[in-house]
Design an enzyme around this catalytic site. Structure first.
Site, PDB file in Angstrom:
ATOM      1  N   SER A   1      46.047  28.262  39.422  1.00 54.15           N
ATOM      2  CA  SER A   1      45.401  27.561  38.315  1.00 54.15           C
ATOM      3  C   SER A   1      46.385  27.469  37.150  1.00 54.15           C
ATOM      4  CB  SER A   1      44.143  28.319  37.868  1.00 54.15           C
ATOM      5  OG  SER A   1      43.223  28.454  38.931  1.00 54.15           O
TER       6      SER A   1
ATOM      7  N   CYS B   1      36.008  31.617  36.984  1.00 50.65           N
ATOM      8  CA  CYS B   1      37.264  31.597  37.725  1.00 50.65           C
ATOM      9  C   CYS B   1      37.618  33.016  38.150  1.00 50.65           C
ATOM     10  CB  CYS B   1      38.396  31.008  36.882  1.00 50.65           C
ATOM     11  SG  CYS B   1      39.969  30.900  37.784  1.00 50.65           S
TER      12      CYS B   1
ATOM     13  N   ASP C   1      36.223  27.831  39.899  1.00 55.66           N
ATOM     14  CA  ASP C   1      37.575  27.776  40.449  1.00 55.66           C
ATOM     15  C   ASP C   1      37.825  29.179  40.993  1.00 55.66           C
ATOM     16  OD1 ASP C   1      40.212  27.463  41.091  1.00 55.66           O
ATOM     17  OD2 ASP C   1      40.928  27.082  39.060  1.00 55.66           O
TER      18      ASP C   1
ATOM     19  N   TRP D   1      38.495  32.058  44.478  1.00 58.94           N
ATOM     20  CA  TRP D   1      39.222  32.311  45.719  1.00 58.94           C
ATOM     21  C   TRP D   1      38.729  33.625  46.310  1.00 58.94           C
ATOM     22  CZ3 TRP D   1      41.434  32.230  40.845  1.00 58.94           C
ATOM     23  CH2 TRP D   1      41.794  33.463  40.294  1.00 58.94           C
TER      24      TRP D   1
END
Length: 695
Positions: A453, A647, A692, A694
């Site tokens: 990012s 995020c 966003d 992961w």
């Protein structure tokens, strides 16, 4: 002197043309075609000179089975390749692998019933198609889809299409395996006939590989029955011919030593820069963000001026890594290739549809160092395929057992995070000199760019991209302890050490060829490209925003806050800007601590930072707890149509934040928990809630 007649002139002209042709062969004509000379020009369209008609391609090459892939990180492409190889070796299918972006699909209604299409589809982000599948997805799921014969959904135009489908997803995302589910639904609606159930692999649960293996066996059985196939004993059949070129020096100008395409080989950079063609960008600043010795977090500034490589706040930057020298040495040594590492090799597909995954001629060292994911996880299927090439019978038996027994494989390989060279060393320290290099190229994924990012605002620094990256390390206990190092973050750490004056950087005992092929990265350069994201600030800066980003998850929010601070300085009205940030201790890993104070001065009371420290006291505090403490403020801003952003870690933090927000909405508005969750789900659908994350 006698005057020349017409015949004399014609003969003289022919002689001149022939002489010129002889002396210019290999320079202006008769030049062997380099498939990587324009490898990047077809990134968003047809490759020059290649048909976009898949049936025409199949007929030309004598294929009856096509395996399409939608891949973002290379895993789906790897699975597609494995299915194609297995279909060929076990059932005699004439298979080819196809990138979805390379073909058009209006003629799928003419797909004959004696052919099969296999779709291996990865879902990206929040239910989105991968970059290479966007056009196919929009076409096949479109309300106005039409085909070459004029048919639409009502006519069931795909009634002759027989297909198989497998999806790759992550259950930590709301839209789990959305791509394969939506494509499967669309194909059935259009009359296509699916063979066997659509498989789904779950990366979030860590079962992707076993999900794939469990799905494919019954799939093959049903496919064989439907298509009247006979199974035969599978024998390794190479896809590529490897030719050692003792007549060529690795210093020759046309030998690729890690360059991704012809322009880079010739020392020129030419856009567009994308996933096929990186920009070699200078690192103009690098610094350590942590204040402790046993962990690292890097801040880097990458200069993209002059590249015409635009980015927007919230986008991702892709870093193209290089494998660590220690792992390159290990890989070449166990295969008995150390003494021939700089031998020039040519790699050629033995089938007209086989795509060599890197440019050639090259060397063993360059292929392994720059193009092969040698540190990646190992599949059981790959291990089983190497058993026939073991140095002795005991090793052969061990490899066969690892390939067959999933529990034993999990214990000895997966739980130890072994890469392929480490596994071969543990099975037998004797060199595995009979393993064909072709099977390594076929079975090991292409080394993929890693995405980060962007932690800067394009409004504030248009030509400089900021990266915030924690250097990864996993310590595995056991009788033979293993330490797994992040491929790209340790590479970046080596670059940072080099920039700060260390002549031979070796982070955590790793060394890297940081000057790149032929020293083209010298002076601290790194190959990059930009991937655009939907993770964006509202177009109206007066709109409130709530951001939740613990650890390096704060990266895009540094860019968000940086942008809103600049807008405030420019006299624009900026809405409430709330950041929930967490780390272990404020004295160790509080990222950008001083910068938040600077942004506070520009934004005034519109900016508030709420911190959560998990190791500061005996009581662990996380961002979701701070969120709950500010429930009235959070609800008020949401009712003002403020945007909510998350995020970071998908499997734990993001899930808990999502659940907490549902509770906050329910409690603050006097609603049931179910209704609160429904409102949060609606926020996701309308893009008011963005992630966003992961795993």
């Amino acid at each position: 002197m006698a005057q020349l007649d017409i015949l004399d002139l014609l003969v003289l002209a022919a002689l001149l043309i022939g002489t010129a042709a002889y002396f210019t062969k290999g320079t202006y004509w008769g030049v062997p075609k380099d498939p990587y000379a324009t490898a990047f020009t077809g990134a968003n369209g047809a490759k020059a000179g290649k048909t976009r008609n898949i049936l025409e391609k199949m007929d030309e090459s004598g294929k009856n089975t096509v395996v399409f892939y939608a891949s973002q990180t290379g895993t789906a492409e790897d699975y597609a390749s494995r299915l194609a190889k297995e279909g060929s070796s076990r059932f005699g299918l004439k298979t080819m692998v196809a990138d979805l972006e390379d073909y058009d699909y209006e003629n799928l209604d003419t797909f004959p019933p004696d052919k099969v299409a296999i779709f291996v589809l990865a879902t990206y982000g929040e239910g989105e198609p991968t970059d290479n599948a966007v056009d196919f997805y929009e076409f096949i799921t479109g309300d106005d889809v039409s085909f070459s014969g004029g048919g639409n959904a009502e006519n069931q135009p795909l009634s002759d299409l027989r297909y198989v489908a497998f999806g790759l997803g992550n259950n930590t995302y709301e839209h789990y395996n959305a791509l394969v589910r939506r494509v499967d639904t669309a194909l059935i609606k259009l009359g296509a006939q699916r063979i066997s159930s659509a498989g789904e692999g779950d990366d979030g649960a860590g079962t992707m590989e076993e999900d794939f293996l469990a799905w494919k066996e019954p799939m093959w059985s049903e496919l064989a029955e439907t298509m009247k196939l006979e199974e035969r004993e599978a024998v390794y059949e190479p896809m590529f011919a490897i030719t050692e070129r003792e007549d060529i020096s690795p210093d020759t100008n046309d030998v690729y030593l890690g360059e991704p395409n012809k322009n880079h080989l010739e020392g020129t950079q030419r856009g567009p820069f994308n996933s096929h063609n990186p920009y070699i960008a200078p690192i103009v600043e690098s610094r350590e963000l942590f204040t402790i010795n046993d962990r690292n977090c890097l801040h880097m500034e990458i200069d993209v001026s002059g590249s015409n490589l635009p980015y927007q706040t919230g986008d991702h930057v892709a870093v193209w890594p290089t494998n660590a020298g220690r792992e390159v040495d290990r890989f070449l040594n166990i295969l008995g290739l150390s003494d021939r590492r700089h031998m020039v090799i040519s790699v050629k597909g033995l089938d007209p549809t086989a795509r060599v995954p890197f440019p050639t001629p090259t060397t063993y060292d360059a292929a392994v160092r720059y193009h092969m994911e040698i540190c990646g996880p190992v599949s059981r299927q790959f291990v089983a395929s190497l058993a026939p090439f073991a140095p002795d019978e005991a090793s052969k038996a061990e490899m066969a057992r690892l390939g067959e027994d999933k529990d034993y494989f999990k214990e000895k390989v997966s739980d130890q995070y072994l890469n392929i060279a480490q596994l071969l060393e543990r099975v037998c320290e004797t060199q595995w000199t009979t393993v064909p290099f072709s099977i390594m190229i076929e079975s090991i994924q292409k080394l993929q760019p890693r995405y980060y990012s962007i932690s800067s605002s394009s409004l504030v620094q248009k030509t400089k991209i900021s990266i915030t990256a924690v250097v990864e390390e996993v310590r595995v206990a056991g009788s033979k302890p293993n330490v797994v190092k992040g491929v790209t973050t340790n590479y970046l750490l080596a670059l940072k050490q080099k920039q700060h004056g260390e002549p031979d950087p070796d982070p955590h005992g790793l060394t890297y060829a940081i000057t790149g092929p032929r020293n083209k990265y010298d002076g601290c350069h790194v190959p990059v490209h930009v991937r655009h994201s939907n993770f964006k600030l509202p177009s109206d800066p007066a709109k409130p925003v709530i951001m939740v980003g613990p650890g390096s998850g704060v990266a895009p929010f540094r860019g968000f806050v940086q942008e809103r601070a600049a807008q405030a300085k420019a006299g624009e009205k900026v809405g409430k800007t709330i950041l929930f940030y967490g780390c272990r201790r404020p004295s160790e890993d509080f990222l950008y601590r001083d910068e938040w104070e600077t942004y506070k001065q520009a934004l005034g009371d519109s900016f508030e930072l709420f911190t959560a420290f998990s190791r500061e006291t005996n009581q662990k505090v996380y961002v979701q707890q701070r969120l709950a403490e500010q429930a009235p403020l959070v609800n008020e801003l949401l009712q003002q149509k403020g945007n909510f952003y998350v995020c970071g870690d998908a499997s734990n933090m993001a899930r808990e934040v999502h659940a907490m927000l549902g509770q906050i909405v329910a409690e603050q508005r006097g609603l049931s928990v179910e209704k609160g969750e429904e409102i949060v789900k609606s926020m996701r659908s309308s893009n008011q809630y963005q992630e966003d994350v992961w795993s």
